[in-house]
Design an enzyme around this catalytic site. Sequence first.
Site, PDB file in Angstrom:
ATOM      1  CB  CYS A 139      -0.910   0.008   1.230  1.00 45.04           C
ATOM      2  SG  CYS A 139      -1.848   1.544   1.390  1.00 45.04           S
ATOM      3  CB  CYS A 176      -1.918   4.710   4.332  1.00 42.08           C
ATOM      4  SG  CYS A 176      -3.370   4.013   3.543  1.00 42.08           S
ATOM      5  CB  SER A 177       0.255   0.854   6.460  1.00 47.06           C
ATOM      6  OG  SER A 177       1.018   2.011   6.604  1.00 47.06           O
ATOM      7  CB  CYS A 178      -4.440  -0.676   2.915  1.00 47.65           C
ATOM      8  SG  CYS A 178      -5.094   1.006   2.980  1.00 47.65           S
TER       9      CYS A 178
END
Lengths: 116, 200, 103
Positions: free
Chosen positions: B102, B105-107
Amino acid sequence: MPTITPEQIPDLVRKGASCRVDAALEPLFKTGDKIRALNINPATHTRLPRYIRGKEGVIDRDHGVFVFPDTQAEMKGAKPQHVYSVRFTAQELWGADAPQKDSLYIDLFEDYMEKT
Amino acid sequence: MGAHHEPPAELSTRVKAIESLLIERGYFAAEALDKIVQIHEHELGPRNGAKVVARAWADQDYKKWLLTDATAAIADMGYSGAQGEDMVVVENTPDVHNLVVCTLCSCYPWPTLGLPPTWYKAPPYRARAVIDPRGVMKEFGLDVPEDVEVRVWDSNAELRYLVMPMRPAGTEGFSEEELANLVTRDSMIGVAVALSPSAV
Amino acid sequence: MNGAHDLGGMHGFGPVNPDPNEKLFNHEWERRIFAMYFATLASDIYSIDELRKNIEIMDPVHYLSSSYYEHWVESIETSLIDRKIVTKEEIAERMKKIDKEAA
């Protein structure tokens, strides 16, 4: 909204909160369509990363209708629309030096694309 | 850059202040926060995803279901909810290797993999996984052959991705539980392949 | 926005450096802000998109030099203030009170 208690947590975790919207909207694109990601540079929130803008790809699949983050984040409404998985070749994104076979798939909202 | 760093003590106090104000205003009970932490720290994790992959390896019908309607097939194993509401599973084959990132962000799929490792959330992986996936995988000790297509999945919308690694050779007759032991977190992100039976 | 969070394709950040022994949380405040992220979303105070936006508007130098959970502290605080759930002054006052009690 009543106070959230510990007893409610397991169900809240299991249920989550899908951003999927139950709306029968006609999709603008279908699998196999050739598209170009728009070259837009909003100063506000968007989920269209810079490295995709202006690049040409192919619709791989339609994921259905979701809340549009660009308007939702700015408190301007959900503006539900279809989200598609779109395939770009590594060479389209990064030039002729990228491996010929490799590719990148990214989920794009309808508002991020135009047909080519 | 150091000047911007807030000392951890101040961060800790800020978080306590926010928590006490929100509790006071009736949004949640402190014990509700404890419960949220307990579930995410101790109950969710890559063992869940490993069981999903093992079942798909062992059962062709389940695999078909998983690859066409991952959310429902995963829910059938009892895993669903926050940050896994809408799932997609992508299958590694002799011709295709998948890698998930991702960049914005950090999905990450919490119900099946738990909370993401720090490297997944940090700039080096997010910056390089899309432009140099093969270089990144080499750092994890994975050298994907040139004739295999590397497919990177940038999960920037609300779909969450799980890689189904290839079933290792020499696992004929393994139970689902034995198979699940070969499925690592990294193999479901795509920076590794499943373990061979001799490695466990 | 063309922010520091939009990292795809950037150079110069160095190797990935996975730490096989890391813990999920390094400080108690990380657990609490994680849980509040979940609880405030469940309360419908704001959307996940607002939380993401309020990470992205962080000063870029701060964004790149701070940890993941520090991003969440920034974002949750900004979003709560935007939604008029708390004010900056109330948070500052409460912090003073907490520090005093701990002293």
